[in-house]
Scaffold this motif. Structure first.
Motif, PDB file in Angstrom:
ATOM      1  N   ASN A  37       0.824  -1.125  -0.053  1.00  0.00           N
ATOM      2  CA  ASN A  37      -0.025  -0.056  -0.162  1.00  0.00           C
ATOM      3  C   ASN A  37       0.828   1.300   0.115  1.00  0.00           C
ATOM      4  N   VAL A  38       0.678   2.082  -1.084  1.00  0.00           N
ATOM      5  CA  VAL A  38       1.421   3.185  -1.092  1.00  0.00           C
ATOM      6  C   VAL A  38       0.605   4.476  -1.096  1.00  0.00           C
ATOM      7  N   GLU A  39       1.005   5.496   0.085  1.00  0.00           N
ATOM      8  CA  GLU A  39       0.202   6.603   0.299  1.00  0.00           C
ATOM      9  C   GLU A  39       1.108   7.873  -0.027  1.00  0.00           C
ATOM     10  N   GLN A  40       0.422   8.844  -0.765  1.00  0.00           N
ATOM     11  CA  GLN A  40       1.206  10.100  -1.328  1.00  0.00           C
ATOM     12  C   GLN A  40       0.489  11.155  -0.883  1.00  0.00           C
ATOM     13  N   HIS A  41       1.264  12.114  -0.383  1.00  0.00           N
ATOM     14  CA  HIS A  41       0.891  13.397   0.007  1.00  0.00           C
ATOM     15  C   HIS A  41       2.013  14.618  -0.351  1.00  0.00           C
ATOM     16  N   PRO A  42       1.684  15.676  -0.725  1.00  0.00           N
ATOM     17  CA  PRO A  42       0.155  16.078  -0.740  1.00  0.00           C
ATOM     18  C   PRO A  42      -0.812  15.641  -2.196  1.00  0.00           C
ATOM     19  N   SER A  43      -2.104  15.873  -2.236  1.00  0.00           N
ATOM     20  CA  SER A  43      -2.690  15.482  -3.464  1.00  0.00           C
ATOM     21  C   SER A  43      -2.636  16.480  -4.368  1.00  0.00           C
ATOM     22  N   THR A  44      -2.515  17.992  -4.092  1.00  0.00           N
ATOM     23  CA  THR A  44      -2.342  19.276  -4.874  1.00  0.00           C
ATOM     24  C   THR A  44      -0.997  19.886  -4.169  1.00  0.00           C
ATOM     25  N   LEU A  45      -0.296  20.706  -4.897  1.00  0.00           N
ATOM     26  CA  LEU A  45       0.873  21.465  -4.455  1.00  0.00           C
ATOM     27  C   LEU A  45       0.950  22.521  -5.417  1.00  0.00           C
ATOM     28  N   SER A  46       0.812  23.739  -4.857  1.00  0.00           N
ATOM     29  CA  SER A  46       1.111  25.098  -5.535  1.00  0.00           C
ATOM     30  C   SER A  46       2.243  25.644  -5.372  1.00  0.00           C
ATOM     31  N   VAL A  47       3.268  26.008  -6.166  1.00  0.00           N
ATOM     32  CA  VAL A  47       4.372  26.803  -5.695  1.00  0.00           C
ATOM     33  C   VAL A  47       4.763  28.002  -6.741  1.00  0.00           C
ATOM     34  N   GLN A  48       5.372  28.752  -6.221  1.00  0.00           N
ATOM     35  CA  GLN A  48       5.636  29.935  -7.198  1.00  0.00           C
ATOM     36  C   GLN A  48       7.039  29.534  -7.795  1.00  0.00           C
ATOM     37  N   GLU A  49       7.297  29.962  -9.119  1.00  0.00           N
ATOM     38  CA  GLU A  49       8.356  29.679  -9.778  1.00  0.00           C
ATOM     39  C   GLU A  49       9.532  29.936  -9.269  1.00  0.00           C
ATOM     40  N   GLY A  50      10.559  28.949  -9.049  1.00  0.00           N
ATOM     41  CA  GLY A  50      11.940  29.097  -8.456  1.00  0.00           C
ATOM     42  C   GLY A  50      11.690  28.733  -7.217  1.00  0.00           C
ATOM     43  N   ASP A  51      10.767  28.190  -6.281  1.00  0.00           N
ATOM     44  CA  ASP A  51      10.591  27.808  -5.039  1.00  0.00           C
ATOM     45  C   ASP A  51      10.777  26.163  -5.325  1.00  0.00           C
ATOM     46  N   SER A  52      10.999  25.681  -4.248  1.00  0.00           N
ATOM     47  CA  SER A  52      11.122  24.253  -4.048  1.00  0.00           C
ATOM     48  C   SER A  52       9.799  23.367  -3.851  1.00  0.00           C
TER      49      SER A  52
ATOM     50  N   ASN B 101      14.075   6.426   3.367  1.00  0.00           N
ATOM     51  CA  ASN B 101      14.257   6.064   4.688  1.00  0.00           C
ATOM     52  C   ASN B 101      13.537   4.879   4.817  1.00  0.00           C
ATOM     53  N   LYS B 102      14.239   3.814   4.976  1.00  0.00           N
ATOM     54  CA  LYS B 102      13.994   2.495   4.873  1.00  0.00           C
ATOM     55  C   LYS B 102      13.407   2.015   6.157  1.00  0.00           C
ATOM     56  N   THR B 103      13.736   2.538   7.263  1.00  0.00           N
ATOM     57  CA  THR B 103      13.316   2.367   8.653  1.00  0.00           C
ATOM     58  C   THR B 103      11.997   2.963   8.873  1.00  0.00           C
ATOM     59  N   ALA B 104      11.864   3.933   8.490  1.00  0.00           N
ATOM     60  CA  ALA B 104      10.467   4.728   8.555  1.00  0.00           C
ATOM     61  C   ALA B 104       9.442   4.153   7.400  1.00  0.00           C
ATOM     62  N   LYS B 105       9.991   3.710   6.233  1.00  0.00           N
ATOM     63  CA  LYS B 105       9.179   3.273   5.190  1.00  0.00           C
ATOM     64  C   LYS B 105       8.622   4.379   4.342  1.00  0.00           C
ATOM     65  N   HIS B 106       9.215   5.467   4.182  1.00  0.00           N
ATOM     66  CA  HIS B 106       9.049   6.530   3.319  1.00  0.00           C
ATOM     67  C   HIS B 106      10.113   6.971   2.517  1.00  0.00           C
ATOM     68  N   PHE B 107       9.539   7.759   1.355  1.00  0.00           N
ATOM     69  CA  PHE B 107      10.526   8.202   0.532  1.00  0.00           C
ATOM     70  C   PHE B 107      10.079   9.545   0.051  1.00  0.00           C
ATOM     71  N   SER B 108      10.867  10.537  -0.630  1.00  0.00           N
ATOM     72  CA  SER B 108      10.311  11.784  -0.954  1.00  0.00           C
ATOM     73  C   SER B 108      10.993  12.385  -2.134  1.00  0.00           C
ATOM     74  N   LEU B 109      10.415  13.183  -2.968  1.00  0.00           N
ATOM     75  CA  LEU B 109      10.738  13.626  -4.312  1.00  0.00           C
ATOM     76  C   LEU B 109      10.970  15.019  -3.979  1.00  0.00           C
ATOM     77  N   HIS B 110      12.262  15.637  -4.227  1.00  0.00           N
ATOM     78  CA  HIS B 110      12.468  16.998  -4.063  1.00  0.00           C
ATOM     79  C   HIS B 110      12.648  17.863  -5.314  1.00  0.00           C
ATOM     80  N   ILE B 111      12.076  18.823  -5.953  1.00  0.00           N
ATOM     81  CA  ILE B 111      12.261  19.534  -6.877  1.00  0.00           C
ATOM     82  C   ILE B 111      12.823  20.910  -6.639  1.00  0.00           C
ATOM     83  N   THR B 112      13.819  21.380  -7.069  1.00  0.00           N
ATOM     84  CA  THR B 112      14.369  22.729  -6.589  1.00  0.00           C
ATOM     85  C   THR B 112      14.277  23.442  -7.888  1.00  0.00           C
TER      86      THR B 112
END
Lengths: 112, 113
Positions: free
Chosen positions: B3-18, B67-78
């Motif tokens: 089971n894979v859960e993903q958050h947030p479902s929507t994300l709005s950022v300004q150009e240039g932000d992460s 993070n295998k211990t916590a069973k979570h992974f993240s995507l970072h876009i700069t």
């Protein structure tokens, strides 16, 4: 290489009709799978195959059949279409598990 | 099964932000974690992936952490750009579900110029 191809791109069916969605890949991939994507939702696995002659069920297999007689082709059959099967269907292939999945362009199916 | 859960479902950022998108998974045996980008009306395409023996991977403006211990992974876009606007899906495989990918529900990223 054409990659993963799917036909048709669009299809409208009446309830109770049957049809086959075609999927082919020319990358000699062993793994192939079918997903459905409903509006605002992720991809849900319908059926998959790890090689010619081998198929297995995914998360949402009811109402669908598959076969894998060759490495290249993996057709998906809708036995008796229902409105709940209205969706976008993606076929995908990969060299094996743990490798990139390449998706086809999708088939948009509407059942009325 | 997985089971894979993903958050947030929507994300709005300004150009240039992460932008950061997070996923959790349930099967501790999963060992492959890809991220896919899907533009409107197009097929999903792989943008980056990570395996369980690696904690972080970068590719230009994109990075993934695991993070295998916590069973979570993240995507970072700069330094986000308008062309980063799309739906992003995380996935996991290699566990007990036939080694096939299980996808998260997706994140719609909107980058405002």
């Amino acid at each position: 290489n054409a990659g993963v191809t799917q036909t048709p791109k669009f299809q409208v069916l009446k309830t109770g009709q049957s049809m086959t969605l075609q999927c082919a890949q020319d990358m000699n991939h062993e793994y192939m799978s079918w997903y459905r994507q409903d509006p605002g939702m992720g991809l849900r696995l319908i059926h998959y195959s790890v090689g010619a002659g081998i198929t297995d069920q995914g998360e949402v297999p009811n109402g669908y059949n598959v076969s894998r007689s060759t490495t290249e082709d993996f057709p998906l059959r809708l036995l008796s279409a229902a409105p709940s099967q209205t969706s976008v269907y993606f076929c995908a292939s990969s060299y094996r598990d743990g490798y990139e999945q390449y998706f086809g362009p999708g088939t948009r199916l509407t059942v009325t | 099964g997985e089971n894979v859960e993903q958050h947030p479902s929507t994300l709005s950022v300004q150009e240039g932000d992460s932008a950061v998108i997070k996923c959790t998974y349930s099967d501790s045996a999963s060992n492959y974690f890809p991220w896919y980008k899907q533009e409107l009306g197009k097929r999903p395409q792989l943008i980056i992936d990570i395996r369980s023996n690696v904690g972080e991977k970068k590719d230009q403006r994109i990075a993934v952490t695991l993070n295998k211990t916590a069973k979570h992974f993240s995507l970072h876009i700069t330094e986000t750009q308008p062309e980063d606007s799309a739906v992003y899906f995380c996935a996991a495989s290699g566990g007990n579900a036939g080694n096939m990918l299980t996808f998260g529900g997706g994140t719609r990223l909107m980058v405002k110029p």
